[in-house]
Scaffold this motif. Sequence first.
Motif, PDB file in Angstrom:
ATOM      1  N   GLN A  35      44.352  39.672  62.999  1.00 17.81           N
ATOM      2  CA  GLN A  35      45.236  38.660  64.455  1.00 17.81           C
ATOM      3  C   GLN A  35      45.470  40.576  65.044  1.00 17.81           C
ATOM      4  OE1 GLN A  35      47.621  35.788  62.594  1.00 17.81           O
ATOM      5  NE2 GLN A  35      46.182  34.686  62.245  1.00 17.81           N
ATOM      6  N   SER A 140      51.909  30.983  58.710  1.00 15.12           N
ATOM      7  CA  SER A 140      52.875  31.645  58.027  1.00 15.12           C
ATOM      8  C   SER A 140      52.548  32.442  57.756  1.00 15.12           C
ATOM      9  CB  SER A 140      54.105  30.645  58.292  1.00 15.12           C
ATOM     10  OG  SER A 140      54.076  30.731  56.590  1.00 15.12           O
ATOM     11  N   GLN A 143      51.060  34.942  60.142  1.00 15.08           N
ATOM     12  CA  GLN A 143      51.354  35.609  61.874  1.00 15.08           C
ATOM     13  C   GLN A 143      52.976  35.539  61.416  1.00 15.08           C
ATOM     14  OE1 GLN A 143      51.465  34.597  65.058  1.00 15.08           O
ATOM     15  NE2 GLN A 143      49.643  33.576  64.972  1.00 15.08           N
ATOM     16  N   ALA A 147      52.440  39.311  63.767  1.00 12.15           N
ATOM     17  CA  ALA A 147      53.769  38.851  64.866  1.00 12.15           C
ATOM     18  C   ALA A 147      53.824  40.237  65.380  1.00 12.15           C
ATOM     19  CB  ALA A 147      54.501  38.152  64.553  1.00 12.15           C
ATOM     20  N   PRO A 302      52.189  34.843  69.246  1.00 11.40           N
ATOM     21  CA  PRO A 302      53.426  34.962  68.507  1.00 11.40           C
ATOM     22  C   PRO A 302      53.938  34.433  67.893  1.00 11.40           C
ATOM     23  CG  PRO A 302      52.442  37.612  68.799  1.00 11.40           C
ATOM     24  CD  PRO A 302      52.150  36.328  70.038  1.00 11.40           C
ATOM     25  N   ALA A 305      53.035  30.328  67.648  1.00 10.40           N
ATOM     26  CA  ALA A 305      52.635  30.376  66.862  1.00 10.40           C
ATOM     27  C   ALA A 305      53.797  30.202  65.666  1.00 10.40           C
ATOM     28  CB  ALA A 305      51.908  31.358  66.303  1.00 10.40           C
ATOM     29  N   MET A 306      54.713  30.986  65.263  1.00 15.71           N
ATOM     30  CA  MET A 306      56.103  30.930  64.362  1.00 15.71           C
ATOM     31  C   MET A 306      56.626  29.725  64.571  1.00 15.71           C
ATOM     32  SD  MET A 306      56.832  35.286  63.922  1.00 15.71           S
ATOM     33  CE  MET A 306      58.129  35.200  62.581  1.00 15.71           C
TER      34      MET A 306
END
Length: 565
Positions: A35, A140, A143, A147, A302, A305-306
Motif C-alpha cells: 500500500q 485495519s 492501514q 497510513a 488512509p 480507510a481508518m
Amino acid sequence: MTTDQAGTATVEAREWLAAAATPGRRWLLSAAGCQALETAFTIVQWAGLALIAGDVLAGDRPSRLGLAVLFGGGLLAAGAAWSSARFQAVGRQRIAHAIRRRLVAGLLPAGQRHTEPDPATAALATVEFADDIADFHAQSLPQRRSAPVSMALILAITAIVQWPAAVILLLASLLIPLNMRLAGLFAKEGADAQAAAGTRLAAVVLDSFRGLPTLRNLGALGRRHSELARAAGDLNATTIAVIRRASLSGAVMDVVITFSIAANATYIGLSLLGYVRIGAAPGMTLFRGLLALLICPMYFQPMRAMAAAFHSRERALSAVPAITGLLVEPSSSAERVPPSGERVTVVLDNVSLRFPAADEPTLQGLNLTVHAGSWTAVAGPSGAGKTTLLSLIAGVRAPSHGTVRWLTPTGASAPWLGGCAWIGQQTVLLPGSIGDNIRIGRPDASRVDIEQAVAAAGLAEVVARLPRGLDTPLGEGGWGLSTGEARRIAIARAFLSDAGLWVLDEPTAHLDADTESQIIVALRNATQGRTVIVATHSAALTRSADLLFGLTDGTVHSVREATRV
C-alpha cells in the motif's frame, strides 16, 4: 458487572483481538508495504499527468518523459494494489481459519469442555463472528502500518512543490482524529446491539427447525412466524442503525476533506491568476499547482480507510466475548481426566440446578453415589428432572449449586463432554456406510475394532444380511434401518468409545416389547464392567438395573435395590 469488571473485560477483549491477528500478520504487513508503494507510484503517475498537462496547455506535444512517467507509474501502482489485495486476502483467510480451528476444538467434546455451548451462539461465532475479526485485521492492520508512511510522503511532496498547500492539509487533518473517535463511540453501541440481535435471530431459527414437527402438531406455526419476524425486524433495525451512524460519521469527514481540498484549489487557482502571493512560498507554476491538487485527495484516503476500520473494530470487539466463551479452557491441575475404560464412580454432593427463567429449581439438594460397575435406573414421571439429572452427570450442564464428580482409581475430575458414552431416544445417522457411522465413536478404530463393537451390540446378524456388510451405505436419516437397528448402532458407537461411564436417556423408547428386550440384552452385554446410569419409564429396563432411584419434583424420594429378572 461492576465498572472495574467491565473495564477489565474490555482490556482482555482488546488483547485477545490483537493476538488473533498473529496467523496472518506476516501477510498483512506485506500488504501494508504494498500500500505504501502504491502511494509512491501513484504520486509518480500524477507527476507524469501534470507534466503532460503542462505541455498540452503550452501548445506542445506531450513529452516522452511525461508519457513514460504516467504509464510507468500507473502500471507499478496497479501492480502494488493487486499485490496488496492478494496479501490481505491470504492474511484474512489465515486469521479466520485459525479462529475456526480453535472454535472447532472448543465446540467438539474433546475432553476439556464442561458445559454444552449454546448452538445459536456457536453457529453465529463460527460462520459470522470469525469473519468479522478477520475482516477487521485485514482492513485495519495494513492501514495502521501504511497510513503514516503514505501520509508523510504525500505531505512531504506537497510541501516541496507548494508548502502553503501542505499547511492547509495539516490543519485539516487535526480535525480527523476527533471525528474518528466519535465514529468509534457511535459504532460500539450499535455493534453490541447488532450482535445481540443476530444471536437472537439465530436461536429462534434453530429452535424453529428443531421443533418444527411439534409446532405443526400444536398449531403454533403462526406464533413462531410472528416471533421469527420480530427477531428479523430487530436485526434489520440494529443493522440500519449501524449504517446510519457510519454514514453520519462519514459525512462529517467528507465535509472536512471537501473543505480542505476546496481551500487548496482556491489558493492554487488564485496564485496562478496572480491574485495571491506568499513571499516565502515557491513560485506557482501549472506543474506545481496541478500536482498539489492531484495528490491532495490521496492524503485523506488512509484516514477514510481508518475511519471505516473504527466501525469494523467495534464489530470485532463485540464478537470477541461470544468466541472466547466457546473456546476450551485448560483443565485445572486438580482435575484429572479418567483414561478410557477406567471404572468410574459418580458422586453428586448437594446438587441443585435452576434455569435462569424458572421460578423453582429443577433439581434441588441431590446427594447420590453411583458405584463403579453398577447398573442404576432413574425413574419418575415426565418433568421430574430425569434428563436434566443425566445432563449434569454427563457434563452437558454445570450445576447451579453443589458438585458433580467422577471418581476413578487414579483420581477425580468434574464431568466433561466426551468423557462418557451417551445414548438418547433418537439415534442420529449420518450419510455414509454403517461402518462410518459406528466409527464416530472412535475415528481411529480399525476394522477389527468395529467388528467387535458390532458383535457387542448384537448387530452382527443385521450386518451379515446386508449386501455390502459394514460398507453398506445409509441414506440421510438412516434409510433402510429400523429404529431398533439404529439403536444398536448407537450401542456399537458407545462400545467403540471404550468409555467407563454410560449415560442412557430412554434408550428403549418407542420400541415394541420384543425389540426392547433385545436392546436390553445388547446393552447388558456391551456394558459389562462399566458404570451405567439410565433414565427410563420402562418397567422392563427398570427390572434389569441393580439399583433404582425414584425422582419426583427434582428430589430423590426413594432408593432401593432393583429386582433383577
